[in-house]
Write a protein that holds these residues in place. Structure first.
Motif, PDB file in Angstrom:
ATOM      1  N   PRO A 563     -46.022  27.499  33.391  1.00 37.02           N
ATOM      2  CA  PRO A 563     -44.496  28.746  34.343  1.00 37.02           C
ATOM      3  C   PRO A 563     -45.360  30.388  34.180  1.00 37.02           C
ATOM      4  O   PRO A 563     -44.478  31.107  34.836  1.00 37.02           O
ATOM      5  N   GLN A 564     -46.010  30.171  33.411  1.00 39.31           N
ATOM      6  CA  GLN A 564     -47.031  32.217  33.040  1.00 39.31           C
ATOM      7  C   GLN A 564     -47.882  32.501  34.550  1.00 39.31           C
ATOM      8  O   GLN A 564     -47.962  33.421  34.778  1.00 39.31           O
ATOM      9  N   ARG A 565     -48.918  31.068  34.995  1.00 36.40           N
ATOM     10  CA  ARG A 565     -49.921  31.192  35.780  1.00 36.40           C
ATOM     11  C   ARG A 565     -49.271  30.116  37.050  1.00 36.40           C
ATOM     12  O   ARG A 565     -49.758  29.221  37.392  1.00 36.40           O
ATOM     13  N   PRO A 566     -48.027  30.470  38.292  1.00 41.26           N
ATOM     14  CA  PRO A 566     -47.366  28.854  38.693  1.00 41.26           C
ATOM     15  C   PRO A 566     -49.024  28.615  39.589  1.00 41.26           C
ATOM     16  O   PRO A 566     -48.590  27.772  40.153  1.00 41.26           O
ATOM     17  N   ALA A 567     -49.871  29.665  40.017  1.00 44.95           N
ATOM     18  CA  ALA A 567     -50.636  28.733  40.968  1.00 44.95           C
ATOM     19  C   ALA A 567     -51.908  27.748  40.096  1.00 44.95           C
ATOM     20  O   ALA A 567     -52.837  26.619  41.218  1.00 44.95           O
ATOM     21  N   ARG A 568     -51.936  27.716  38.581  1.00 43.99           N
ATOM     22  CA  ARG A 568     -52.433  26.857  37.980  1.00 43.99           C
ATOM     23  C   ARG A 568     -52.090  25.957  37.430  1.00 43.99           C
ATOM     24  O   ARG A 568     -51.258  25.586  37.118  1.00 43.99           O
ATOM     25  N   LEU A 569     -52.572  24.561  36.784  1.00 49.05           N
ATOM     26  CA  LEU A 569     -52.289  23.600  35.575  1.00 49.05           C
ATOM     27  C   LEU A 569     -52.041  24.458  34.934  1.00 49.05           C
ATOM     28  O   LEU A 569     -52.686  25.121  33.744  1.00 49.05           O
ATOM     29  N   LEU A 570     -50.622  23.775  33.906  1.00 52.05           N
ATOM     30  CA  LEU A 570     -50.204  23.831  32.468  1.00 52.05           C
ATOM     31  C   LEU A 570     -51.869  23.670  31.076  1.00 52.05           C
ATOM     32  O   LEU A 570     -52.599  22.456  31.722  1.00 52.05           O
ATOM     33  N   PRO A 571     -52.117  24.497  31.276  1.00 51.39           N
ATOM     34  CA  PRO A 571     -53.595  24.480  30.027  1.00 51.39           C
ATOM     35  C   PRO A 571     -53.521  23.051  29.742  1.00 51.39           C
ATOM     36  O   PRO A 571     -54.128  22.088  29.382  1.00 51.39           O
TER      37      PRO A 571
END
Length: 603
Positions: A563-571
């Motif tokens: 949610p903090q970086r929508p272009a990236r997978l959730l860690p």
């Protein structure tokens, strides 16, 4: 110019006198001989497509003196009168000698075809282009339906969808370089209705001649459920394996009281001999928990020869497949195998007996299997009797389970299969995984012919018939692809057009179509801002089309993204490469699916 044909109908290939063959281009003469009542296909043969290498001038397939080599057909396992199975349809080849009429040029002829099924498969090829036309299916209740049939050109048609490739072309003066191709093309039928006849299309003369060699009603698979499946991803060098037994470990989804397996020789250039096969519940390692149950083929034969490009189903056997259990399927290869169709990313260890060790399919212990492999050769399905049918997961590496724990069956379709089996409010579907690592919607990774190190498969559009529509009692297709397309430069519009085509073709066969949004990949080396823009455009289309182009959509992007970086997978869901979810992320996908969204309205 129009020629004559070499074809056969379902189980209706009867030996009969063919109509007189005429020169190519004599459409008027063909029309004058067109019978008013339906006839078995063999009685309509009016073209000579196959010649012996010693007499190449005895056939004229294309009106220019060229023909198929009888020796090449035999070398591929396509001998006269044989019945290769293609995409679930048994197509009996003409029982004719080289240089005699063996196919019919489609021109509105009426062909006797009987039986019930969900699809009709034609063995065809075009000469002088890729002719197409509209034909008619007539049913015994007096109703009828239309169909569109296109025959790819026998010399320039796509390799990715061909049924078989032959290495030579016979010409008037001898053999010529260049490959010849035949195609299996399938069209929809009205479910449950018994056929009486088929009217062949009348293609426009300028488009070339549409040659029909065989036609068959495909068994719909009713009364069976897919328990496990894997897509053929390529054709790669192996071994050589000589007189060895494969012991392949697979994980069941749905259970049932009887079982059969499917062996595929997809993309191959030569037939493969199967000496024996068996099935058992797995014990430890390569061992079975008890004596394996032998399998037979073709109503009781211990082994089977699978022609190039074809497949073989074992006879159903009394063997209880428990749901959610590892099985071992053993296949004896009595000859020498140097290349095999494979599913490369198995995420599972399987086993191989020692060279020259012979038939070990009956072994209970694993002592005869000292070698391991991480791919599945030849085996593409395990079906069980009964059950409500199958959900088909069509996807790429995320569906295939790349980066999941090997041997743990933690792919998201595995999670989904366990959820269906654990509940009783909805039909307890089988879930079959047709994911291929590196696969794309629009373009082929593996070209569809020849030995190759590329095991990314032909495109989802080119494998839809084999991997989805021909699956036993397929009820719903779940499409989760597109990231590889946008990563490799395919435009969003092209991906969207591909998704539309997959949906249209699946709807024509009565399947429910559910499409998932494309997951994020920022941080993976080639996931640039341009890739992200294409991904977002595809996802906007998918989200907007629930209930219109698609029956439902699932937002896998929303499940996996940070949610903090929508272009990236959730860690927490990232396997570490920023493209593939790990076990936790795959479990989240499988649990996020609303099971009710996968149930067709008529179920």
């Amino acid at each position: 110019m129009r020629g004559r044909r070499w074809g056969t109908a379902l189980v209706l290939l009867l030996t009969a006198t063919a109509l007189p063959a005429t020169d190519a281009g004599t459409a008027t003469a063909v029309a004058a001989h067109r019978p008013r009542l339906p006839l078995p296909l063999a009685r309509l043969f009016d073209n000579r497509a196959v010649s012996d290498n010693s007499r190449p001038g005895a056939a004229d397939f294309d009106g220019a003196g060229h023909s198929l080599s009888a020796q090449d057909l035999a070398a591929a396992g396509w001998s006269p009168g044989s019945t290769p199975t293609l995409d679930g349809a048994r197509l009996r080849l003409p029982r004719t000698a080289p240089g005699t009429p063996d196919n019919v040029v489609a021109d509105g002829q009426q062909v006797t075809v009987g039986g019930r099924g969900e699809a009709l498969t034609f063995l065809v090829a075009g000469t002088g282009g890729a002719p197409s036309g509209t034909g008619t299916v007539r049913y015994r209740d007096g109703s009828h339906s239309s169909y569109e049939l296109t025959a790819p050109d026998w010399r320039s048609g796509p390799l990715a969808t061909k049924a078989v490739t032959l290495p030579h072309i016979n010409g008037p003066g001898g053999q010529l370089p260049g490959a010849a191709r035949l195609y299996a093309v399938t069209v929809a039928l009205r479910a449950g209705r018994e056929l009486s006849s088929v009217v062949l299309p009348e293609p426009a003369a300028a488009s070339g001649a549409l040659h029909v060699f065989a036609v068959s009603v495909r068994d719909s698979g009713r009364g069976r459920t897919g328990s496990w499946a894997a897509s053929t991803a390529g054709y790669r060098a192996v071994g050589p394996w000589t007189d060895r037994t494969l012991r392949l470990v697979v994980h069941s989804g749905a259970g049932g009281p009887r079982a059969r397996i499917r062996i595929a020789n997809t993309f191959a250039a030569a037939p493969v001999d199967i000496g024996a096969a068996s099935i058992a519940v797995r014990g430890a390692g390569a061992a079975a928990d008890r004596a394996p149950v032998p399998l037979t083929f073709g109503k009781g034969h211990r082994g089977v020869r699978v022609p190039a490009g074809a497949e073989a189903f074992s006879d159903p056997v009394d063997f209880t497949v428990p749901a959610g259990t590892d099985l071992v399927v053993s296949i004896h290869l009595p000859g020498t195998v140097t290349a095999a169709p494979v599913h490369q990313e198995a995420a599972q260890l399987s086993y191989l007996s020692a060279a020259g060790s012979g038939d070990r399919t009956a072994d209970t212990t694993g002592a005869a299997y000292p070698e391991t492999m991480t791919f599945w050769p030849f085996l593409t399905g395990v079906d069980v009797a009964g059950g409500p049918g199958s959900i088909v997961a069509l996807g790429d590496s995320i569906t295939d389970g790349v980066k999941s724990t090997s041997g743990a069956n933690r792919r998201w379709p595995d999670v989904l299969a366990r959820r269906f089996q654990a509940q009783h409010a909805l039909p307890r579907y089988g879930v079959v995984n047709q994911g291929i690592s590196a696969n794309r919607i629009v373009t082929d990774r593996y070209p569809g012919d020849g030995v190759s190190t590329d095991t990314g498969g032909v495109s989802a559009q080119h494998r839809l018939e084999r991997d989805v529509l021909a699956q036993p009692s397929a009820r719903t297709v779940v499409v989760f692809e597109g990231i590889n397309d946008v990563r490799w430069g395919t435009s969003a519009d092209e991906v969207i057009a591909g998704l539309r085509a997959l949906a249209r073709r699946s709807h024509e066969r009565g399947l429910r179509v559910v499409v998932e949004t494309v997951a994020p990949c920022e941080g993976y080396p080639d996931c640039s801002p341009a890739v992200e823009a294409r991904r977002q455009a595809v996802n906007a289309f998918v989200r907007d089309q629930a209930g219109t182009v698609f029956d439902a959509t699932l937002d896998f992007d929303a499940v996996l993204r940070d949610p903090q970086r929508p272009a990236r997978l959730l860690p927490a869901y990232d396997s570490g490469d920023h493209l593939h979810p790990g076990d936790t992320g795959l479990e989240a996908l499988g649990n996020a699916v609303d099971l009710r969204a996968l149930v067709p309205e008529r179920d």
